[in-house]
Design a protein around this motif. Structure first.
Motif, PDB file in Angstrom:
ATOM      1  N   VAL A 159      84.433  25.260  23.212  1.00 53.82           N
ATOM      2  CA  VAL A 159      83.721  25.648  21.983  1.00 53.82           C
ATOM      3  C   VAL A 159      82.559  24.700  21.726  1.00 53.82           C
ATOM      4  CG1 VAL A 159      83.941  25.825  19.462  1.00 53.82           C
ATOM      5  CG2 VAL A 159      85.727  26.773  20.944  1.00 53.82           C
ATOM      6  N   LEU A 160      82.800  23.393  21.890  1.00 55.69           N
ATOM      7  CA  LEU A 160      81.753  22.396  21.650  1.00 55.69           C
ATOM      8  C   LEU A 160      80.583  22.589  22.613  1.00 55.69           C
ATOM      9  CD1 LEU A 160      80.814  19.797  20.202  1.00 55.69           C
ATOM     10  CD2 LEU A 160      82.084  18.486  21.939  1.00 55.69           C
ATOM     11  N   SER A 162      79.770  25.322  24.223  1.00 51.68           N
ATOM     12  CA  SER A 162      79.094  26.589  23.911  1.00 51.68           C
ATOM     13  C   SER A 162      78.126  26.421  22.746  1.00 51.68           C
ATOM     14  CB  SER A 162      80.129  27.675  23.576  1.00 51.68           C
ATOM     15  OG  SER A 162      80.968  27.916  24.674  1.00 51.68           O
ATOM     16  N   TRP A 163      78.531  25.618  21.764  1.00 55.70           N
ATOM     17  CA  TRP A 163      77.659  25.397  20.594  1.00 55.70           C
ATOM     18  C   TRP A 163      76.452  24.540  20.977  1.00 55.70           C
ATOM     19  CZ3 TRP A 163      76.033  21.169  17.656  1.00 55.70           C
ATOM     20  CH2 TRP A 163      75.409  21.480  16.446  1.00 55.70           C
ATOM     21  N   ILE A 164      76.685  23.476  21.743  1.00 54.53           N
ATOM     22  CA  ILE A 164      75.581  22.584  22.134  1.00 54.53           C
ATOM     23  C   ILE A 164      74.545  23.328  22.983  1.00 54.53           C
ATOM     24  CG2 ILE A 164      74.986  20.554  23.537  1.00 54.53           C
ATOM     25  CD1 ILE A 164      77.683  19.330  22.672  1.00 54.53           C
ATOM     26  N   ARG A 166      73.988  26.573  23.002  1.00 50.19           N
ATOM     27  CA  ARG A 166      73.841  27.932  22.485  1.00 50.19           C
ATOM     28  C   ARG A 166      72.435  28.502  22.709  1.00 50.19           C
ATOM     29  NH1 ARG A 166      73.578  24.253  18.578  1.00 50.19           N
ATOM     30  NH2 ARG A 166      72.048  24.415  16.871  1.00 50.19           N
ATOM     31  N   ASN A 167      71.414  27.630  22.790  1.00 49.90           N
ATOM     32  CA  ASN A 167      70.044  28.093  22.993  1.00 49.90           C
ATOM     33  C   ASN A 167      69.582  27.961  24.446  1.00 49.90           C
ATOM     34  OD1 ASN A 167      69.693  28.682  20.221  1.00 49.90           O
ATOM     35  ND2 ASN A 167      69.250  26.511  19.786  1.00 49.90           N
TER      36      ASN A 167
END
Length: 337
Positions: A159-160, A162-164, A166-167
Motif C-alpha cells: 500500500v505504501l 503504491s501511494w508513493i 501513484r504518479n
C-alpha cells in the motif's frame, strides 16, 4: 575425548545427520529466498541460488545465537535427551522434508525439526513432562503469528509503495524495483540463514551437551559447529528446491517486480525481528504470509485462496507428523544404534 558419554563414531554420525538436515533445510527452503526474484525475472535461477546462498552464509556475522539457544535448551529439557532422541528427531525431520519436497509442498523445515525433537523426547519419556512449554508454546503460537505478521507488513509495504509511486507509470516503477528487489531478497536471505541455520546449531549444541563435551553456556559451543551449519544451509540453498519455487513464485498470486520486492522485504523484516528476539519461526510461513499480503493489498481476488488453505493444512500437520515419524525412529534407534 575426555568425558565423552557416547562413542566418538556415534557422535560423528549424528553430527553428520544434523548437517544433512541443515543441507536439506537449505535445499527445501531455499526456494523461499529466491521464488520472488525468479518469478519476476530479476535474476536467472542460477544467479538467484548463488545470490541467496551467499547471503544465507553472511548471516553468520549478523545475528547472535539466540535462536540456537531456544532450540538447544528451550524446547525440551536437555536432561531427557540422549543420542537416540537426537537420531529420531533428525530422521523424523529429514523424512518429512523429503516427503513435502517431493510433492512440492512448502512446509516448514524448522517445525519439522521441532516436531521431531519433541516427538522423540516424548516417546522416550512416555509423557509430555520434558517439554519446556515456555519455548515450545512460543513456537506453536508463531505458526499463526509469523504468517499474520508477514501478511500485515507485506500488505502495508504494498500500500505504501503504491501511494508513493501513484504518479509513476507501471513501467517506470517496475524498472526501479527490478534493482530494489535484489536488496529485499538479500535481506530475506540474511533472515533465512540467521534463523534456520541456528536451528541445526541448536540441535548439535544439544547433542554436545548430551555427550558431555559442552554446557548450556554458549562459550562452550565450538566455532566449527557454527561455520559448518551456515555452510551446509548455504550449499543446500545453492542447489535449490525447484519444485517449491513454482508454488511460492507463481501459484499463490502473480508477482511483479514491485509486489515481489514488497513480499521479500515484508518477509525479511518479520524474520529479522523474530531472529533478534530468539524466536525460531518458520521462514516458509513468513514469506508465504508476505506474498499473500501483497497479493491481497492489490486485489483480494488475486490470491489463490484454495492453494493457501492447502498450505495451511500442511503447516498444521508438520509438527505432529514429524513428531510421529521421529518417535518411530527413536524406537528403531534404541534397537540398532
Amino acid at each position: 575425548m575426555e568425558g565423552l558419554n557416547m562413542s566418538i563414531w556415534t557422535l560423528a554420525l549424528l553430527i553428520a545427520v544434523a548437517l544433512a538436515f541443515d543441507f536439506m533445510n537449505g535445499f527445501h527452503d531455499g526456494a523461499n529466498s529466491i521464488s520472488t526474484i525468479v518469478a519476476t525475472g530479476a535474476l536467472t535461477p542460477k544467479q538467484a541460488v548463488l545470490f541467496a546462498a551467499f547471503f544465507n552464509f553472511a548471516a553468520l556475522w549478523v545475528f547472535q545465537l539466540k535462536v540456537a539457544a531456544t532450540i538447544g535448551k528451550g524446547t525440551v529439557d536437555p536432561s531427557f535427551v540422549d543420542y537416540y532422541v537426537i537420531f529420531g528427531a533428525l530422521v523424523g525431520a529429514l523424512a518429512w522434508n523429503i516427503i513435502t519436497w517431493y510433492y512440492g509442498i512448502p512446509s516448514s523445515s524448522s517445525h519439522a525439526l521441532v516436531g521431531g525433537l519433541v516427538g522423540a523426547t516424548v516417546a522416550k519419556a512416555g509423557s509430555g513432562a520434558p517439554i519446556v512449554w515456555e519455548g515450545f508454546g512460543k513456537i506453536l503460537a508463531f505458526i499463526i503469528i509469523s504468517p499474520l505478521v508477514g501478511v500485515i507488513i507485506g500488505g502495508l509495504l504494498m500500500v505504501l509503495v503504491s501511494w508513493i509511486f501513484r504518479n509513476t507509470s507501471p513501467y517506470q516503477a517496475g524498472k526501479f524495483f527490478k534493482s530494489g528487489q535484489l536488496i529485499a531478497a538479500a535481506a530475506y536471505s540474511l533472515g533465512h540463514g540467521g534463523n534456520d541455520a541456528q536451528k541445526t546449531i541448536g540441535i548439535i549444541w544439544l547433542l554436545l551437551i548430551t555427550a558431555g563435551v559442552a554446557t548450556k553456556d554458549v562459550a562452550t559451543l565450538p566455532t566449527w559447529v557454527i561455520y559448518s551449519c551456515y555452510f551446509a544451509i548455504a550449499w543446500g540453498t545453492y542447489l535449490g528446491g525447484w519444485r517449491i519455487v513454482k508454488t511460492m513464485g507463481t501459484k499463490i498470486t502473480k508477482l511483479n517486480a514491485v509486489s515481489g520486492s514488497c513480499a521479500s522485504m515484508g518477509g525479511a523484516i518479520t524474520l529479522g525481528l523474530a531472529t533478534l528476539g530468539g524466536i525460531p519461526v518458520s521462514t516458509t510461513h513468513t514469506i508465504t504470509g508476505a506474498i499473500i499480503g501483497v497479493g491481497a493489498a492489490t486485489d483480494v481476488k488475486a490470491v489463490r485462496w484454495a492453494i493457501t488453505m492447502n498450505l495451511l493444512v500442511a503447516w498444521i500437520l508438520t509438527i505432529p507428523a514429524s513428531g510421529l515419524i521421529a518417535a518411530i525412529f527413536w524406537y528403531i534407534g534404541t534397537k540398532f544404534l
